[in-house]
Design a protein around this motif. Structure first.
Motif, PDB file in Angstrom:
ATOM      1  N   THR A   1      98.144  65.088  80.721  1.00 38.19           N
ATOM      2  CA  THR A   1      98.099  63.804  80.025  1.00 38.19           C
ATOM      3  C   THR A   1      97.065  63.833  78.911  1.00 38.19           C
ATOM      4  OG1 THR A   1      98.657  62.752  82.119  1.00 38.19           O
ATOM      5  CG2 THR A   1      97.946  61.322  80.338  1.00 38.19           C
ATOM      6  N   PHE A   2      95.890  64.393  79.188  1.00 36.56           N
ATOM      7  CA  PHE A   2      94.866  64.517  78.153  1.00 36.56           C
ATOM      8  C   PHE A   2      95.394  65.347  76.978  1.00 36.56           C
ATOM      9  CE2 PHE A   2      91.107  63.360  80.895  1.00 36.56           C
ATOM     10  CZ  PHE A   2      90.665  62.359  80.049  1.00 36.56           C
ATOM     11  N   ALA A   3      96.110  66.407  77.279  1.00 35.50           N
ATOM     12  CA  ALA A   3      96.638  67.277  76.225  1.00 35.50           C
ATOM     13  C   ALA A   3      97.585  66.502  75.319  1.00 35.50           C
ATOM     14  CB  ALA A   3      97.354  68.476  76.843  1.00 35.50           C
ATOM     15  N   ILE A   4      98.490  65.708  75.922  1.00 33.90           N
ATOM     16  CA  ILE A   4      99.441  64.936  75.132  1.00 33.90           C
ATOM     17  C   ILE A   4      98.726  63.896  74.278  1.00 33.90           C
ATOM     18  CG2 ILE A   4     101.286  63.213  75.299  1.00 33.90           C
ATOM     19  CD1 ILE A   4     102.373  64.785  77.672  1.00 33.90           C
ATOM     20  N   VAL A   5      97.761  63.187  74.873  1.00 38.72           N
ATOM     21  CA  VAL A   5      97.027  62.155  74.138  1.00 38.72           C
ATOM     22  C   VAL A   5      96.249  62.759  72.977  1.00 38.72           C
ATOM     23  CG1 VAL A   5      95.153  60.477  74.313  1.00 38.72           C
ATOM     24  CG2 VAL A   5      96.887  60.582  76.101  1.00 38.72           C
TER      25      VAL A   5
ATOM     26  N   SER B   1     103.910  63.604  86.212  1.00 38.49           N
ATOM     27  CA  SER B   1     103.650  63.348  87.638  1.00 38.49           C
ATOM     28  C   SER B   1     104.463  64.276  88.525  1.00 38.49           C
ATOM     29  CB  SER B   1     103.983  61.881  87.967  1.00 38.49           C
ATOM     30  OG  SER B   1     103.179  61.000  87.230  1.00 38.49           O
ATOM     31  N   TRP B   2     105.727  64.527  88.148  1.00 39.56           N
ATOM     32  CA  TRP B   2     106.583  65.390  88.961  1.00 39.56           C
ATOM     33  C   TRP B   2     106.102  66.835  88.934  1.00 39.56           C
ATOM     34  CZ3 TRP B   2     109.808  69.598  87.949  1.00 39.56           C
ATOM     35  CH2 TRP B   2     110.641  69.969  89.006  1.00 39.56           C
ATOM     36  N   ILE B   3     105.748  67.330  87.733  1.00 38.11           N
ATOM     37  CA  ILE B   3     105.272  68.715  87.613  1.00 38.11           C
ATOM     38  C   ILE B   3     103.982  68.902  88.395  1.00 38.11           C
ATOM     39  CG2 ILE B   3     104.341  70.425  86.005  1.00 38.11           C
ATOM     40  CD1 ILE B   3     106.295  69.297  83.903  1.00 38.11           C
ATOM     41  N   SER B   4     103.059  67.955  88.236  1.00 35.47           N
ATOM     42  CA  SER B   4     101.765  68.088  88.920  1.00 35.47           C
ATOM     43  C   SER B   4     101.903  67.987  90.435  1.00 35.47           C
ATOM     44  CB  SER B   4     100.790  67.025  88.408  1.00 35.47           C
ATOM     45  OG  SER B   4     101.281  65.722  88.679  1.00 35.47           O
TER      46      SER B   4
ATOM     47  N   LYS C   1     100.334  54.849  82.436  1.00 36.87           N
ATOM     48  CA  LYS C   1     100.444  53.676  83.304  1.00 36.87           C
ATOM     49  C   LYS C   1     101.877  53.436  83.767  1.00 36.87           C
ATOM     50  CE  LYS C   1     100.973  50.111  79.713  1.00 36.87           C
ATOM     51  NZ  LYS C   1     100.338  48.959  79.031  1.00 36.87           N
ATOM     52  N   ALA C   2     102.856  54.117  83.149  1.00 41.54           N
ATOM     53  CA  ALA C   2     104.263  53.897  83.505  1.00 41.54           C
ATOM     54  C   ALA C   2     104.537  54.270  84.956  1.00 41.54           C
ATOM     55  CB  ALA C   2     105.169  54.698  82.573  1.00 41.54           C
TER      56      ALA C   2
ATOM     57  N   ILE D   1     108.123  61.009  79.852  1.00 36.30           N
ATOM     58  CA  ILE D   1     107.072  62.032  79.804  1.00 36.30           C
ATOM     59  C   ILE D   1     106.070  61.832  80.932  1.00 36.30           C
ATOM     60  CG2 ILE D   1     105.117  62.874  78.446  1.00 36.30           C
ATOM     61  CD1 ILE D   1     106.792  62.476  75.962  1.00 36.30           C
ATOM     62  N   GLY D   2     105.665  60.573  81.166  1.00 33.40           N
ATOM     63  CA  GLY D   2     104.729  60.294  82.249  1.00 33.40           C
ATOM     64  C   GLY D   2     105.277  60.685  83.605  1.00 33.40           C
TER      65      GLY D   2
END
Length: 532
Positions: free
Chosen positions: A195-199, A178-181, A90-91, A173-174
Motif C-alpha cells: 500500500t505504501f508503494a502504491i501511495v 489484502s488477498w496477496i498479503s 479503507k475499502a 487494488i485494495g
C-alpha cells in the motif's frame, strides 16, 4: 431499495456517531455534540477557504494561458487521484473487515443489498471530499469565465459521478493487496509495504505535474494532453462542463454509472467468497514452549500498544504517511538546494522562509501523525480489560503517548539533521529545528489522549470509522493545525520581529501547554477513564 437505504443510513450514522447524538437524553452529550458539529463546520469552512484561494491562484495562470478549462480538469483529476489512494486502504475495512459481518449477513436481507449499502457508504464518504474540492473550483471558474446557464446544470450533475470510477479501481487494488498479503505469514507487513508503494508512486507521479507559472504558461496544450492521457474521463468532463457537449456528458455519466453497476453486481455475487479469501490468513509456525518473560506494567502496556498499532494497516497508513512524506521531502532537499528551488518556483526568498519557518513545517507533519487521538476508541469492547487491570491509569495513557513518540521522534530527528545540512542553518535555527517539532510531538500526543477521552467512540464496527472519521481525530487535528497557524500568521505579519525570538516564545508557550495537559491527566485521568 428500502433495505439498502436503511442499512446505508445506519452505517453512516454509526460512522459519524450521529445515532448517539440524536437519541441521547443526556444534556452534556447533546452539548458536546453541538460543539463538535460547530468545530467540524469551522474545519470544513477553513478547508473550503484554502481550496478557494489555491484555485484562484491557479486560475490567474490559466487565464493568462487562455485555458481556464485546465482548472476544472486538474481539480477533477486531483479529486479522483486523492479519492483513489485514500480509498485503497479503507475499502477493505468498509466492505469486508467489519465486526458485525456475521450479524448483518444473518439478517433476512439479500447479499446484494448488503453490498450495495457498503458501496454506497464508500461513495458518500468520497462524495463529501469531492464537493469540498470541486465546489470552490467551480466558483472560481464561474467568476473568471462568467459561463452560461448550462455550465451550472452540467457542473452540478457531473459532481455526483466523479467519485465512482476511483472507488472501483481503489476497491479492486485494495482487495488484491489484502488477498496477496493474506497468502503469506507476514501478511500485515506485506500489506503495508504494498500500500505504501502504491501511495508513494502516485504521489511522486503527481509531483511531476508541478512547475512554476511560466512553465505552465509555456506548456498549455501539452499540460492538457498529459492530464487527459493520464485520466481520459477528465477530457469528457471538460468537454461536457466547459464546452456544453451533451454527448460527452452522457458518455461520462454512462461510463461511470455502468461501471459502478457492473462492479456492484459482480461484487455481490462473489461477496461471501471474497470475504472468506480476504479474512483467511496463513497459519503461523508451530508453537514451541519458551521461558516466560516478566515486564514492568508500563513496558507490557507499551509492547501491547505497539503490537496493536502495527496490527492495523489502516492505523499505520493514516498516522504515518505524514512522517513518510516528511522524510521524502528532507531527502529531496539534499539534492535540490533551497535557492534552486526558489528560482524554479520564482520565490527568491524561499531559502530564508524555509530556514526560519522549517520548525513550523515539520510540526505540521507531526500533528497530522497523531496516533493517540484514536487509541482509546480502538480498545472498543475490550476497554473493560484495561479498566479492570491492576495497573495505574497513568501507565495506560503514558504507554499510548510513548507509542506516538516512537513513531514520530526517530523520523523527526533524521529529517531535522538532513534539513540542517540542506538549509545550512545557524546554531540557533538548528536548535529550534530540533526542539520545536519535539515539543509539538509531545503536545499532539497529549492533546490526542485528552480529546479521545472526552470524545470516545467505543461502539465502532470498522476500524476505519475510528481512525479516519471519528470526532476525536477531527477535533485533535483541527486543534493542532490552529496551534500552528497562529505562530505562522504572527511570523508573516510581524516581519520586524526576529523570527527566532518569535519561535522561542512559541516554544515556551507550548511547553507550558504540555505541562498543563500532563498535570491535568495526572489529576483527572483516572476520572476520565472511569467515565468510559
Amino acid at each position: 431499495m428500502i433495505n439498502i437505504w436503511r442499512l446505508t443510513k445506519l452505517q453512516l450514522f454509526s460512522s459519524f456517531g450521529l445515532n448517539k447524538a440524536l437519541h441521547t437524553k443526556d444534556v452534556k452529550e447533546k452539548r458536546k455534540s453541538l460543539l463538535l458539529a460547530f468545530g467540524i463546520l469551522v474545519g470544513v469552512l477553513m478547508i473550503a477557504v484554502v481550496s478557494f484561494g489555491y484555485n484562484f491562484m491557479l486560475a490567474v495562470t490559466f487565464e493568462q494561458m487562455g485555458r481556464m478549462d485546465l482548472l476544472l480538469a486538474i481539480m477533477m483529476a486531483v479529486t479522483s487521484i486523492v479519492g483513489f489512494f485514500t480509498t485503497v486502504y479503507k475499502a477493505s475495512g468498509v466492505l469486508f473487515s467489519y465486526k458485525d459481518y456475521d450479524l448483518v449477513m444473518s439478517l433476512p436481507i439479500k447479499t446484494s443489498h448488503v453490498v450495495a449499502s457498503r458501496v454506497l457508504q464508500l461513495y458518500v464518504l468520497n462524495l463529501f471530499f469531492s464537493l469540498m474540492v470541486m465546489l470552490p473550483a467551480g466558483v472560481v471558474y464561474a467568476i473568471k469565465v462568467n459561463p452560461g446557464t448550462l455550465f451550472y446544470l452540467f457542473f452540478l450533475m457531473t459532481l455526483l459521478f466523479i467519485p465512482l470510477l476511483p472507488i472501483i479501481a481503489a476497491t479492486i487494488i485494495g482487495s488484491c493487496i489484502s488477498w496477496i498479503s493474506s497468502r503469506f505469514k507476514a501478511s500485515r507487513m506485506i500489506s503495508l509495504v504494498l500500500t505504501f508503494a502504491i501511495v508513494i508512486v502516485l504521489m511522486v507521479g503527481s509531483f511531476t505535474l508541478n512547475g512554476n507559472e511560466q512553465a505552465l504558461a509555456d506548456m498549455g496544450a501539452e499540460l492538457a494532453d498529459m492530464i487527459f492521457k493520464l485520466y481520459p474521463l477528465a477530457a469528457m468532463y471538460v468537454d461536457a462542463v466547459c464546452s456544453y457537449q451533451v454527448g460527452s456528458l452522457l458518455l461520462f455519466i454512462a461510463l461511470s454509472v455502468l461501471s459502478f453497476i457492473i462492479f456492484a453486481t459482480v461484487l455481490s455475487t462473489k461477496y461471501k467468497a471474497i470475504h472468506t479469501g480476504l479474512m483467511t490468513s496463513h497459519a503461523g509456525s508451530k508453537y514451541t514452549m519458551k521461558p516466560l518473560e516478566a515486564s514492568s506494567p508500563f513496558r507490557a502496556l507499551y509492547k501491547k500498544e505497539l503490537r496493536r498499532y502495527f496490527g492495523s494497516s489502516v492505523y499505520v497508513l493514516n498516522t504515518s504517511i505524514g512522517m513518510i512524506l516528511l522524510l521524502v521531502m528532507s531527502v529531496a532537499l539534499l539534492f535540490v538546494s533551497s535557492e534552486k528551488l526558489g528560482e524554479m518556483i520564482e520565490i527568491p526568498q524561499l531559502s530564508h522562509y524555509l530556514s526560519t519557518l522549517a520548525p513550523i513545517l515539520l510540526s505540521l507533519f507531526v500533528v497530522l501523525s497523531c496516533t493517540t487521538s484514536s487509541s482509546i476508541s480502538l480498545e472498543g469492547n475490550n476497554l473493560w480489560i484495561l479498566k479492570s487491570s491492576p495497573v495505574s491509569k497513568q501507565a495506560i495513557w503514558l504507554s499510548k503517548v510513548a507509542v506516538n513518540l516512537t513513531i514520530t521522534l526517530p523520523v523527526l530527528s533524521i529529517s531535522s539533521v538532513m534539513l540542517m545540512i540542506s538549509l545550512r542553518t545557524g546554531w540557533m535555527e538548528s536548535l529550534l529545528l530540533l526542539v520545536i517539532p519535539l515539543i509539538y510531538a509531545c503536545y499532539s500526543a497529549l492533546m490526542g489522549i485528552i480529546v479521545n477521552l472526552k470524545l470516545p467512540n467505543l461502539e465502532w464496527k470498522s476500524e476505519v470509522t475510528v481512525i479516519k472519521q471519528s470526532a476525536a481525530v477531527l477535533v485533535s487535528m483541527l486543534i493542532g493545525i490552529i496551534s500552528l497557524l497562529v505562530p505562522l500568521g504572527l511570523s508573516l505579519l510581524l516581519t520586524q520581529v526576529n523570527a527566532n525570538l518569535l519561535l522561542l516564545g512559541v516554544g515556551m508557550i507550548m511547553i507550558a501547554a504540555c505541562l498543563a495537559m500532563y498535570r491535568y491527566m495526572q489529576t483527572k485521568g483516572e476520572q476520565l477513564f472511569q467515565r468510559l
